[in-house]
Design a protein around this motif. Structure first.
Motif, PDB file in Angstrom:
ATOM      1  N   GLU A 556      21.317  35.104  52.512  1.00 44.16           N
ATOM      2  CA  GLU A 556      20.825  35.469  51.189  1.00 44.16           C
ATOM      3  C   GLU A 556      21.513  36.737  50.696  1.00 44.16           C
ATOM      4  OE1 GLU A 556      16.555  36.252  48.930  1.00 44.16           O
ATOM      5  OE2 GLU A 556      16.694  36.424  51.092  1.00 44.16           O
ATOM      6  N   GLU A 557      21.925  37.590  51.625  1.00 40.11           N
ATOM      7  CA  GLU A 557      22.565  38.840  51.244  1.00 40.11           C
ATOM      8  C   GLU A 557      23.948  38.569  50.675  1.00 40.11           C
ATOM      9  OE1 GLU A 557      22.609  41.598  54.405  1.00 40.11           O
ATOM     10  OE2 GLU A 557      20.509  41.327  54.911  1.00 40.11           O
ATOM     11  N   GLN A 558      24.254  39.176  49.571  1.00 40.60           N
ATOM     12  CA  GLN A 558      25.542  38.989  48.920  1.00 40.60           C
ATOM     13  C   GLN A 558      26.247  40.330  48.794  1.00 40.60           C
ATOM     14  OE1 GLN A 558      26.739  35.839  47.598  1.00 40.60           O
ATOM     15  NE2 GLN A 558      25.098  35.078  48.895  1.00 40.60           N
ATOM     16  N   ALA A 559      27.545  40.341  49.096  1.00 39.34           N
ATOM     17  CA  ALA A 559      28.337  41.551  48.916  1.00 39.34           C
ATOM     18  C   ALA A 559      28.610  41.744  47.425  1.00 39.34           C
ATOM     19  CB  ALA A 559      29.646  41.434  49.688  1.00 39.34           C
ATOM     20  N   PRO A 560      28.838  42.963  46.995  1.00 41.18           N
ATOM     21  CA  PRO A 560      29.102  43.185  45.553  1.00 41.18           C
ATOM     22  C   PRO A 560      30.393  42.508  45.104  1.00 41.18           C
ATOM     23  CG  PRO A 560      29.508  45.178  46.845  1.00 41.18           C
ATOM     24  CD  PRO A 560      28.834  44.203  47.762  1.00 41.18           C
ATOM     25  N   SER A 561      30.422  42.092  43.847  1.00 37.37           N
ATOM     26  CA  SER A 561      31.615  41.459  43.295  1.00 37.37           C
ATOM     27  C   SER A 561      32.701  42.511  43.070  1.00 37.37           C
ATOM     28  CB  SER A 561      31.278  40.768  41.971  1.00 37.37           C
ATOM     29  OG  SER A 561      30.277  39.792  42.155  1.00 37.37           O
ATOM     30  N   LEU A 562      33.938  42.037  43.005  1.00 40.56           N
ATOM     31  CA  LEU A 562      35.054  42.952  42.772  1.00 40.56           C
ATOM     32  C   LEU A 562      35.110  43.338  41.303  1.00 40.56           C
ATOM     33  CD1 LEU A 562      37.923  41.374  44.922  1.00 40.56           C
ATOM     34  CD2 LEU A 562      36.210  43.075  45.568  1.00 40.56           C
ATOM     35  N   ASP A 563      35.328  44.614  41.042  1.00 36.79           N
ATOM     36  CA  ASP A 563      35.478  45.116  39.679  1.00 36.79           C
ATOM     37  C   ASP A 563      36.884  44.763  39.187  1.00 36.79           C
ATOM     38  OD1 ASP A 563      35.665  46.457  37.321  1.00 36.79           O
ATOM     39  OD2 ASP A 563      35.269  48.455  38.141  1.00 36.79           O
ATOM     40  N   PRO A 564      37.017  43.940  38.156  1.00 30.56           N
ATOM     41  CA  PRO A 564      38.358  43.551  37.697  1.00 30.56           C
ATOM     42  C   PRO A 564      39.205  44.721  37.226  1.00 30.56           C
ATOM     43  CG  PRO A 564      36.674  42.863  36.126  1.00 30.56           C
ATOM     44  CD  PRO A 564      35.956  43.323  37.342  1.00 30.56           C
ATOM     45  N   GLU A 565      38.564  45.826  36.846  1.00 31.20           N
ATOM     46  CA  GLU A 565      39.312  46.994  36.384  1.00 31.20           C
ATOM     47  C   GLU A 565      39.690  47.935  37.516  1.00 31.20           C
ATOM     48  OE1 GLU A 565      40.530  47.358  33.466  1.00 31.20           O
ATOM     49  OE2 GLU A 565      39.568  45.554  32.676  1.00 31.20           O
ATOM     50  N   GLY A 566      39.114  47.720  38.697  1.00 29.82           N
ATOM     51  CA  GLY A 566      39.467  48.556  39.834  1.00 29.82           C
ATOM     52  C   GLY A 566      40.750  48.054  40.491  1.00 29.82           C
ATOM     53  N   THR A 567      41.330  48.895  41.330  1.00 25.64           N
ATOM     54  CA  THR A 567      42.564  48.535  42.036  1.00 25.64           C
ATOM     55  C   THR A 567      42.232  47.913  43.384  1.00 25.64           C
ATOM     56  OG1 THR A 567      43.874  50.274  40.985  1.00 25.64           O
ATOM     57  CG2 THR A 567      44.678  49.434  43.086  1.00 25.64           C
ATOM     58  N   VAL A 568      42.930  46.823  43.701  1.00 23.28           N
ATOM     59  CA  VAL A 568      42.818  46.181  45.009  1.00 23.28           C
ATOM     60  C   VAL A 568      44.118  46.430  45.762  1.00 23.28           C
ATOM     61  CG1 VAL A 568      42.452  44.044  46.277  1.00 23.28           C
ATOM     62  CG2 VAL A 568      41.283  44.400  44.094  1.00 23.28           C
ATOM     63  N   LEU A 569      44.024  47.046  46.917  1.00 22.66           N
ATOM     64  CA  LEU A 569      45.189  47.304  47.756  1.00 22.66           C
ATOM     65  C   LEU A 569      45.293  46.197  48.800  1.00 22.66           C
ATOM     66  CD1 LEU A 569      47.484  48.967  49.059  1.00 22.66           C
ATOM     67  CD2 LEU A 569      45.699  50.287  50.262  1.00 22.66           C
ATOM     68  N   ILE A 570      46.469  45.566  48.869  1.00 21.37           N
ATOM     69  CA  ILE A 570      46.715  44.513  49.864  1.00 21.37           C
ATOM     70  C   ILE A 570      47.903  44.936  50.714  1.00 21.37           C
ATOM     71  CG2 ILE A 570      47.182  42.075  50.273  1.00 21.37           C
ATOM     72  CD1 ILE A 570      46.111  41.439  47.528  1.00 21.37           C
ATOM     73  N   THR A 571      47.658  45.245  51.983  1.00 20.76           N
ATOM     74  CA  THR A 571      48.775  45.558  52.876  1.00 20.76           C
ATOM     75  C   THR A 571      49.420  44.251  53.319  1.00 20.76           C
ATOM     76  OG1 THR A 571      47.509  45.456  54.930  1.00 20.76           O
ATOM     77  CG2 THR A 571      47.465  47.534  53.713  1.00 20.76           C
ATOM     78  N   GLY A 572      50.735  44.270  53.447  1.00 18.94           N
ATOM     79  CA  GLY A 572      51.437  43.018  53.727  1.00 18.94           C
ATOM     80  C   GLY A 572      51.311  42.059  52.569  1.00 18.94           C
ATOM     81  N   GLY A 573      51.145  42.619  51.367  1.00 22.72           N
ATOM     82  CA  GLY A 573      50.811  41.801  50.197  1.00 22.72           C
ATOM     83  C   GLY A 573      51.976  41.138  49.515  1.00 22.72           C
ATOM     84  N   LEU A 574      53.204  41.307  50.039  1.00 23.14           N
ATOM     85  CA  LEU A 574      54.379  40.737  49.371  1.00 23.14           C
ATOM     86  C   LEU A 574      54.903  39.487  50.066  1.00 23.14           C
ATOM     87  CD1 LEU A 574      56.173  44.091  48.525  1.00 23.14           C
ATOM     88  CD2 LEU A 574      55.067  42.528  46.922  1.00 23.14           C
ATOM     89  N   SER A 575      54.191  39.007  51.079  1.00 16.30           N
ATOM     90  CA  SER A 575      54.626  37.787  51.771  1.00 16.30           C
ATOM     91  C   SER A 575      53.445  37.151  52.473  1.00 16.30           C
ATOM     92  CB  SER A 575      55.720  38.118  52.797  1.00 16.30           C
ATOM     93  OG  SER A 575      55.206  38.980  53.804  1.00 16.30           O
ATOM     94  N   GLY A 576      53.627  35.914  52.893  1.00 17.65           N
ATOM     95  CA  GLY A 576      52.629  35.223  53.710  1.00 17.65           C
ATOM     96  C   GLY A 576      51.251  35.180  53.094  1.00 17.65           C
ATOM     97  N   LEU A 577      50.240  35.418  53.927  1.00 17.79           N
ATOM     98  CA  LEU A 577      48.852  35.339  53.470  1.00 17.79           C
ATOM     99  C   LEU A 577      48.531  36.433  52.461  1.00 17.79           C
ATOM    100  CD1 LEU A 577      46.888  34.482  56.742  1.00 17.79           C
ATOM    101  CD2 LEU A 577      48.030  32.967  55.129  1.00 17.79           C
ATOM    102  N   GLY A 578      49.201  37.574  52.574  1.00 18.67           N
ATOM    103  CA  GLY A 578      48.963  38.644  51.613  1.00 18.67           C
ATOM    104  C   GLY A 578      49.356  38.231  50.213  1.00 18.67           C
ATOM    105  N   ALA A 579      50.508  37.562  50.069  1.00 18.87           N
ATOM    106  CA  ALA A 579      50.951  37.099  48.759  1.00 18.87           C
ATOM    107  C   ALA A 579      50.034  36.001  48.228  1.00 18.87           C
ATOM    108  CB  ALA A 579      52.387  36.583  48.843  1.00 18.87           C
TER     109      ALA A 579
END
Length: 994
Positions: A556-579
């Motif tokens: 029943e517990e839900q994590a907060p939704s992502l703020d579309p105006e906030g920044t999301v940092l993705i390490t390894g974000g330029l290939s594979g699963l990160g991309a």
């Protein structure tokens, strides 16, 4: 040009026709192209028949030509086939001018419940549950099969086009289960996951009831019915759990005889179901049972009834789910039409009264905060049902078509620690060496992980090189968390990941034990070390617990939704699963993505990815950063603009350097730990004071499963899992997603042997499926989710081969211990004539070698060929050795395949191991006698007086009639012997060792 493209084909045809040609050597078999030829010919006034009939059979091309002509003919092009058969003697046979008339003469299989008593069960006479059986442990099992074909009204309860089982149907199932055990009051029912009902096929149901003190526990599981073309079984998924008691129902709180209540004001209901449909919740006629409603104060009264098609079924239910669902619809009258879809989540205090089986109800609905209270009577005023509290929750309709909405099926798991009863006092067995480990307080967790894993690797390699019979136990304190109140040490957790892989490569040699440091747990440690069944366990207050894989229940517990105006940092974000994740977040509305990698904008494909994300309306930036460097991480986080602050982080960076334990060294540990564990710790420290909505770590199932050949990778990801759990314990956002094998190659799985993982039960994750699993995990508050689709049939095959650890015993039955396998193999071998034993052993070796190589038959394995030439690598060698250990129980060294490089050599070695100095074949009757004797406990022999006789025999054989004091020595030595030695001493005194 490509003539398989219709446009190109048509252009080529036009040129040929314009040039005066009237024939083609060959026409493509593609129907669209054949039709294009006809259209082109007709457009230019040519006779398509004349074009095609001149085709002649050509060597090597007749099949394609005939296929082409058949395709043309099927699309209405006139074809003269006569020239094709000139000189062949073939004749044309006319087909019937009417359509094929199909009629079945075979009896259709019955889909009803049938005669349950003939199967040892009892018929329930219930529309949703066909049979009931009392199990040997005192619990009750009810089974059923439902589908839109057998229960058409189920198709009329849908969300966004997906039919799902109503929550009221789960109430009915639980109440009916209570009838079997005499507990008919539903104290509480929790709906854990929606259950979609497919348009085709069916769903199997299992409802179990077990006694829990003065109450009864109910669990409702379901799975899609396997179809003829499925070669895999589907895991049962739990969709609801409940508690029952025998509490008597309380009287209704209103007078249903005076109807409608005096002073109640009518409410318009005409457009209710149209308004409800706008939210995505769709009710068909079977559920549109609300006929009238009134308002009196803060309470709503209503009349509801079943559709005429369902009235005849009402008496077979406690309360028909469609009727009970309709009884809740008055709550929609005051609902905000703009709100999202909400479905029942929990029911509390549900009782059926004497008016059960009704087809119409008079209802009173009261809102009590966020919950509803319902009371209902039949048309005569007799009480029917009451619900003390109903809670609802929001649901995302997009999830209903995915496996996650179906209870996650085979896809999402977690580890549960079950209690294990230890042997009292600790039995004497194989020698166990203990190596205790602790974290150096002067080191941060990342540095400590490097130090400890190097220490443990050294001890593992020493033990493997020794090739003795002793076991090595690693004892930690606080390496694993058994419940949310515990916070594990990530550095110690890394050790568990490394040793888990060592356990997979060398079954039975290594033991993992985690304690809470209490005195009572220290006293229980001896018994924990003595047991040989469980390779991993934890001691808490002296109680032993062992890890078991189970499906991750919904929450029943839900994590907060992502703020579309906030920044999301993705390490390894330029290939594979990160991309992949970056594209997915951009499609979901994230407007600011920061993608890091070692090379940043210079990484292959970085420019194209940024352009793609920009086209999706996302402001994305590629940045170079070595996240294993603390200073670079701090600079990266500090450089994020304040107008779009960091609100979420996804750590997908990682590296592989696979190798069996013997081939690893500290540098190979460091190379894999740095981009995973070090980076995760630096990111944790840099963001610990931030209120992040998500801190997602991309881990691997290798950490929990102990994948062979990935000890360093398992260690790094175990660190991530423990870090996520520790952050949750501190109240920080954290989710570690332990991925299985992705269908798409990525940095996380590029080195994995897919066939080997498949044999061990792991199915590949499709991209869309994986992203849905990521969404599910990110929206929950669970710190660790294992996202690894599993094939049950493959798990069973691995268990049969002795390759499946106890971790999976909650899903399939894991093969019994090695000593029993050894006894079984020895008995089988004893029954084989001596001249055939070598062939018998060789057949076993070839069978398992073929399985490792993926061959269809053992005949494909040359018994004299070198394993290296057959295609074995180091992991294949480990798997074959482990398979043979599981099949024979023999002690086989890690270098088996290299020391004995052919199947024939291993077969000969197996005979030496299991039957040293093999003599004449043992008579089968004598072998059976030995088996029976070895099954008798020594205490029983002593009580029956048999032991004294055997002792006397042993004394006479060992010392002779003239030796003094020999009997006492013999008695002492006999007490130290196990029963197998004792039987051999008695049956074969001339060959037994003293």
């Amino acid at each position: 040009r490509n003539l398989r493209e219709p446009v190109c084909f048509r252009q080529a045809t036009e040129r040929l026709l314009q040039d005066g040609h009237s024939a083609f050597v060959e026409v493509s078999a593609h129907p669209v192209l054949a039709l294009a030829l006809s259209e082109t010919a007709e457009a230019q006034g040519k006779d398509a028949t004349a074009i095609l009939h001149t085709l002649r059979r050509e060597e090597g091309g007749s099949r394609r030509m005939l296929t082409s002509l058949a395709a043309a003919h099927a699309h209405g092009i006139g074809v003269d086939f006569d020239p094709l058969f000139e000189g062949t003697g073939a004749t044309l046979t006319e087909l019937p001018t009417y359509p094929f008339q199909r009629r079945r003469y075979w009896l259709e299989a019955s889909r009803g419940s049938g005669d349950a008593s003939s199967l040892g069960q009892s018929s329930t006479e219930h529309p949703l549950l066909g049979a009931s059986v009392a199990l040997a442990d005192g619990s009750q099992l009810l089974t059923g099969r439902i589908s839109q074909a057998t229960h058409p009204w189920l198709a009329e309860h849908a969300v966004a086009g997906t039919a799902i089982l109503p929550g009221t149907a789960f109430v009915e199932l639980a109440l009916r289960a209570g009838v079997e055990v005499g507990a008919t009051h539903l104290q509480e029912l929790i709906l854990e996951a929606p259950l979609p009902i497919p348009g085709e096929g069916a769903v199997h149901l299992q409802v179990t009831v077990s006694e829990d003190g003065e109450e009864h526990r109910v669990e409702i599981h379901a799975r899609p019915e396997p179809t003829a073309d499925q070669d895999e079984e589907t895991l049962w998924a739990r969709h609801a759990s409940a508690t029952l008691s025998d509490e008597a129902p309380a009287p209704l709180g209103f007078d249903a005889g005076a109807w409608p209540p005096a002073g109640a004001e009518p409410i318009a209901t005409e457009d209710l179901y149209e308004r409800v449909a706008d939210t995505g919740l769709e009710y068909g006629p079977a559920f549109q049972g609300l006929e009238a409603a009134w308002k009196l104060g803060g309470e709503t009264y209503a009349e509801v009834s079943l559709a005429s098609e369902q009235e005849g079924e009402a008496a077979r239910y406690g309360i028909h789910p469609a009727l009970l669902d309709a009884a809740l619809h008055p709550a929609f009258l005051d609902a905000d039409p703009s709100q999202s879809v909400r479905l029942p989540f929990s029911f509390a205090g549900v009782s059926l009264h004497e008016g059960e089986g009704a087809s119409a109800l008079r209802v009173k609905v009261t809102a009590e905060g966020e919950k509803l209270r319902l009371e209902a009577a039949d048309a005569a005023g007799n009480p029917v049902v009451s619900i003390a509290a109903l809670a609802t929750r929001e649901i995302d309709p997009a999830q209903l078509g995915s496996n996650q909405a179906q209870g996650q099926g085979d896809d999402l798991f977690e580890i549960k620690w079950n209690e294990l009863k230890l042997p009292e006092g600790g039995e004497e067995g194989e020698e166990v060496h203990v190596h205790r480990l602790a974290v150096d307080p002067s080191l941060d967790p990342a540095a400590a992980a490097h130090t400890l894993t190097a220490e443990v690797l050294n001890r593992l390699q020493e033990a493997i090189a020794d090739e003795g019979t002793s076991r090595l136990a690693f004892v930690t304190t606080g390496a694993v968390a058994l419940d949310p109140s515990e916070s594990p040490a990530p550095a110690l957790a890394a050790i568990w990941g490394l040793v888990r892989s060592a356990q997979s490569e060398h079954p039975g040699r290594f033991l993992l034990i985690d304690t809470d440091g209490s005195d009572v747990s220290e006293r229980a440690l001896a018994a924990a070390l003595a047991q040989a069944e469980e390779p991993q366990l934890a001691l808490r207050d002296g109680v032993a617990r062992v890890p078991r894989l189970q499906r991750a229940p919904d929450s029943e517990e839900q994590a907060p939704s992502l703020d579309p105006e906030g920044t999301v940092l993705i390490t390894g974000g330029l290939s594979g699963l990160g991309a992949l994740t970056a594209r997915h977040l951009a499609e979901q509305g994230s407007k600011h993505l920061l993608l890091s990698s070692r090379r940043g904008p210079e990484a292959p494909g970085a420019t194209e990815l940024i352009a793609e994300l920009t086209a999706l309306g996302c402001e994305a930036e590629a940045i170079a950063c070595d996240v294993s460097d603390k200073e670079q991480v701090e600079k990266l986080v500090a450089g994020i603009a304040e107008d779009h602050p960091l609100t979420a982080l996804i750590h997908s960076a990682g590296a592989l350097d696979d190798g069996v334990i013997e081939s690893l060294d500290p540098s190979r540990l460091d190379a894999v730990l740095a981009p995973k564990a070090d980076a995760a710790w630096h990111l944790h420290e840099a963001t610990a004071e931030m209120d992040l909505a998500a801190f997602v770590l991309f881990s691997s199932a290798a950490a929990s499963f102990g994948s062979p050949g990935q000890g360093n990778y398992a260690a790094a990801n175990s660190f991530l899992d423990a870090l996520a759990i520790a952050r949750r314990a501190e109240g920080l956002a954290a989710t570690s997603v332990a991925w299985g094998m992705w269908e798409q190659e990525s940095d996380l799985v590029a080195g994995a042997d897919r066939e080997r993982l498949g044999r061990l039960g792991m199915a590949p994750i499709a991209v869309e499926q994986g992203l849905e699993m990521l969404d599910w995990a990110r929206r929950r508050t669970r710190p660790l989710v294992i996202a690894a689709p599993l094939r049950i049939s493959a798990l069973r095959a691995a268990a049969t081969a002795g390759m499946l650890p106890p971790l999976f015993s909650g899903l399939v039955q894991v093969r019994r211990r090695r000593s029993q396998s050894a006894a079984s193999f020895a008995r089988r071998l004893a029954a084989v004539p001596e001249a055939e034993r070598e062939a018998f052993a060789l057949a076993i070796v070839r069978e398992h070698a073929a399985a490792v190589l993926g061959h269809a038959s053992p005949d494909d394995v040359d018994p004299a060929a070198n394993f290296k030439d057959l295609g074995f690598d180091s992991l294949g060698a480990v798997e074959l050795r482990n398979r043979l250990v599981g099949a024979t129980g023999a002690r086989l060294e890690a270098t088996l395949v290299f020391d004995r490089p052919t199947p024939e050599a291993i077969a000969a070695y197996l005979l030496e191991q299991v039957t040293p100095g093999a003599g004449p074949a043992v008579d089968p009757a004598e072998a059976e006698l030995r088996r029976l004797l070895t099954a008798i406990p020594v205490a029983r022999l002593r009580e029956a007086g048999v032991l004294d006789t055997l002792r006397a025999l042993e004394a006479n054989q060992a010392a002779g009639p003239d030796a003094e004091g020999s009997e006492g020595d013999a008695l002492e030595s006999i007490d130290e012997m196990d029963i197998d030695q004792l039987v051999r001493q008695t049956l074969e005194p001339e060959t037994a060792e003293g």
